[in-house]
Design a protein around this motif. Structure first.
Motif, PDB file in Angstrom:
ATOM      1  N   SER A   1       0.966  -1.064  -0.217  1.00  0.00           N
ATOM      2  CA  SER A   1      -0.174  -0.010   0.142  1.00  0.00           C
ATOM      3  C   SER A   1       1.137   1.525  -0.159  1.00  0.00           C
TER       4      SER A   1
ATOM      5  N   ASN B   1      -4.826  -8.714   3.097  1.00  0.00           N
ATOM      6  CA  ASN B   1      -5.172  -7.847   1.990  1.00  0.00           C
ATOM      7  C   ASN B   1      -4.799  -6.421   2.221  1.00  0.00           C
TER       8      ASN B   1
ATOM      9  N   TYR C   1      -4.551  -2.427   1.760  1.00  0.00           N
ATOM     10  CA  TYR C   1      -5.257  -1.002   1.476  1.00  0.00           C
ATOM     11  C   TYR C   1      -4.661  -0.832   0.352  1.00  0.00           C
ATOM     12  N   ILE C   2      -5.582  -0.914  -0.902  1.00  0.00           N
ATOM     13  CA  ILE C   2      -5.045  -0.424  -2.436  1.00  0.00           C
ATOM     14  C   ILE C   2      -6.435   0.755  -2.581  1.00  0.00           C
ATOM     15  N   PRO C   3      -6.161   2.051  -2.578  1.00  0.00           N
ATOM     16  CA  PRO C   3      -7.299   2.966  -2.652  1.00  0.00           C
ATOM     17  C   PRO C   3      -7.772   2.711  -4.228  1.00  0.00           C
ATOM     18  N   GLN C   4      -9.229   2.746  -4.195  1.00  0.00           N
ATOM     19  CA  GLN C   4      -9.997   2.515  -5.100  1.00  0.00           C
ATOM     20  C   GLN C   4      -9.378   3.139  -6.809  1.00  0.00           C
ATOM     21  N   GLY C   5      -9.324   2.324  -7.891  1.00  0.00           N
ATOM     22  CA  GLY C   5      -8.732   3.103  -8.943  1.00  0.00           C
ATOM     23  C   GLY C   5      -7.532   3.145  -9.038  1.00  0.00           C
ATOM     24  N   TYR C   6      -6.587   2.551  -8.055  1.00  0.00           N
ATOM     25  CA  TYR C   6      -5.063   2.499  -8.112  1.00  0.00           C
ATOM     26  C   TYR C   6      -4.705   1.388  -7.861  1.00  0.00           C
TER      27      TYR C   6
ATOM     28  N   PRO D   1      -2.684  -2.442  -8.641  1.00  0.00           N
ATOM     29  CA  PRO D   1      -2.141  -2.934  -7.396  1.00  0.00           C
ATOM     30  C   PRO D   1      -0.449  -2.485  -7.387  1.00  0.00           C
TER      31      PRO D   1
ATOM     32  N   ASP E   1      -4.294  10.642  -0.368  1.00  0.00           N
ATOM     33  CA  ASP E   1      -4.522  11.466  -1.694  1.00  0.00           C
ATOM     34  C   ASP E   1      -3.313  12.249  -2.135  1.00  0.00           C
TER      35      ASP E   1
END
Length: 449
Positions: A31, A206, A208-213, A215, A356
């Motif tokens: 992450s 698993n 934490y991978i921000p949505q849309g980014y 892996p 962000d």
């Protein structure tokens, strides 16, 4: 002071998971929080036990066997970091390769020291740094060295189990979850329950991978030399200060009474004491700004929250600052309220904002840049059940840490051995400031002898 040359390595081997999980055959992605840790040092914490009766060889075998079982649940710790060939200029990525690795490192060492040499010393002896592997290593070194290393050091009348875990793999919460799980499996093994691989609280691996980014994230560099900065700490005095449960209760009550509230925590109250007293010990000019940071777990703060058993990094160092003069002229409640406000204001929005910012402009933590000189950094936490890790030897006698992440003003909070809300503080200061702190009446009146 005892020489570090008194620790001798007897044997060294590597331990792989007892069974290979199917998912370990795939790349294990990291992450943004993990990437930010690539240039800091390994987490190094360990426990000192009274030496048990029986053969040391039997103990070592049980520790290795239970470690192999524990690594089934925490399989990424048996891997190595890997960086693929960049697809474009100024692009550097990292993931965990769980296949091309000999496993976690397991070391047996001996020393002619006794328990009293560690527990009875006024200052933590430098030799304690030799109870840990990966001395001065940075996390990026996990490309070529183990991500987890266990060193079992045999004293004349004691056993020290020192863990060094790559900080890219997890924060203090994750570190102690692993330590606790290993102890749990050791105890089950000791009770002839070796076929039971279940854990009370299995880790959630698993990331934490921000949505849309993802892996796979990338850093804006073409070579590691552009972002790796080894850190050398100055000559420090390191001392453990103990605070009884009664002292902690009274301190919390006093702070809240001064502020006319009930919301300031015990740890915020104690941190306020250490911030003020260390600042006084440094004799800073009135106008000199001094900061204090508290390590905060983001798992429950996020919305939706991360799973409590999330294994990885999810921490922030919450900063508050004041001029030295106003910090010392105001009362304890004033400092405690500033710390409390910093914690209260650390919301899910703040956490997401930091992520962000990283996604727009990835950054790497460097100890010498992250923490200002003349500051106090309160790390670790007395909430972790560190004395719950027993390995069949009963409750540990004490807890110690290695060389990593130590600088003037670094303080780590541990649960006191007596339990019931007592707290031990590991304080690192340059000798001049330590001497002044030990002469500080406000501080020393709270310390249990």
């Amino acid at each position: 002071m005892v020489s570090s040359s008194s620790v001798k390595i007897v044997s060294k081997c590597f331990v792989k998971p007892k069974t290979i999980p199917e998912e370990s055959k795939q790349p294990y992605y990291l992450s943004p929080w993990d990437y930010a840790m690539i240039s800091v040092q390994y987490i190094q914490k360990g426990l000192l036990f009274q030496k048990p009766l029986g053969s040391i060889d039997n103990l070592l075998e049980k520790l290795r066997e239970s470690l192999a079982i524990t690594l089934v649940h925490f399989y990424p710790l048996a891997g190595r970091l890997s960086s693929p060939e960049p697809q474009k200029p100024n692009s550097y990525s990292v993931f965990v390769d769980c296949n091309n690795s000999p496993g976690a490192c397991f070391i047996h060492a001996t020393t002619d020291l006794c328990v009293a040499d560690i527990v009875g010393a006024k200052y933590v002896p430098l030799v304690v740094h030799s109870f840990f592997d990966h001395h001065k290593a940075v996390n990026h070194d996990g490309h070529t060295t183990s991500l987890l290393s266990v060193q079992v050091t045999e004293l004349v009348d004691g056993i020290f189990i020192g863990l060094s875990m790559n900080h890219v793999m997890g924060d203090g919460t994750s570190f102690w979850k692993f330590f606790t799980a290993w102890s749990e499996i050791f105890q089950a093994q000791d009770s002839n329950k070796t076929n039971d691989l279940c854990l009370k609280n299995p880790p959630v691996l698993n990331r934490y991978i921000p949505q849309g980014y993802g892996p796979l994230f990338s850093l804006p560099f073409s070579h590691q030399d552009e972002f790796i900065r080894p850190f050398e700490s100055p000559i420090l005095k390191e001392r453990m200060f103990c605070f009884s449960s009664e002292t902690i209760k009274l301190l919390k009550a006093k702070t809240n009474q001064i502020c006319g509230t009930t919301s300031i925590s015990s740890f915020q109250s104690l941190t306020a004491v250490i911030w003020r007293c260390v600042t006084r010990a440094r004799r800073l000019p009135y106008e000199q700004e001094t900061s204090c940071r508290l390590a905060a777990d983001n798992r429950a703060r996020m919305y939706p929250p991360l799973h409590p058993e999330y294994f990885g990094n999810s921490i922030s160092a919450l900063r508050t600052a004041a001029k030295a003069g106003e910090l010392l002229e105001n009362d304890l409640g004033w400092a405690a309220l500033k710390l409390h406000q910093a914690v209260a204001e650390h919301t899910s929005e703040k956490v997401i904002q930091m992520i962000d910012q990283w996604l727009k402009s990835p950054f790497i933590y460097h100890i010498d840049r992250l923490f200002e000189p003349l500051s106090v950094m309160m790390g670790s936490s007395p909430r972790f059940d560190k004395y719950g890790c027993e390995f069949g030897m009963g409750k540990a006698l004490t807890l110690r840490s290695g060389y990593a992440h130590k600088f003037d003003g670094k303080v780590s909070g541990y649960p006191g051995r007596e339990g019931k809300g007592s707290v031990d503080l590991e304080v690192c200061l340059v000798p001049e400031y330590m001497e002044a702190l030990e002469s500080d009446q406000e501080f020393m009146s709270l310390v249990s002898l």
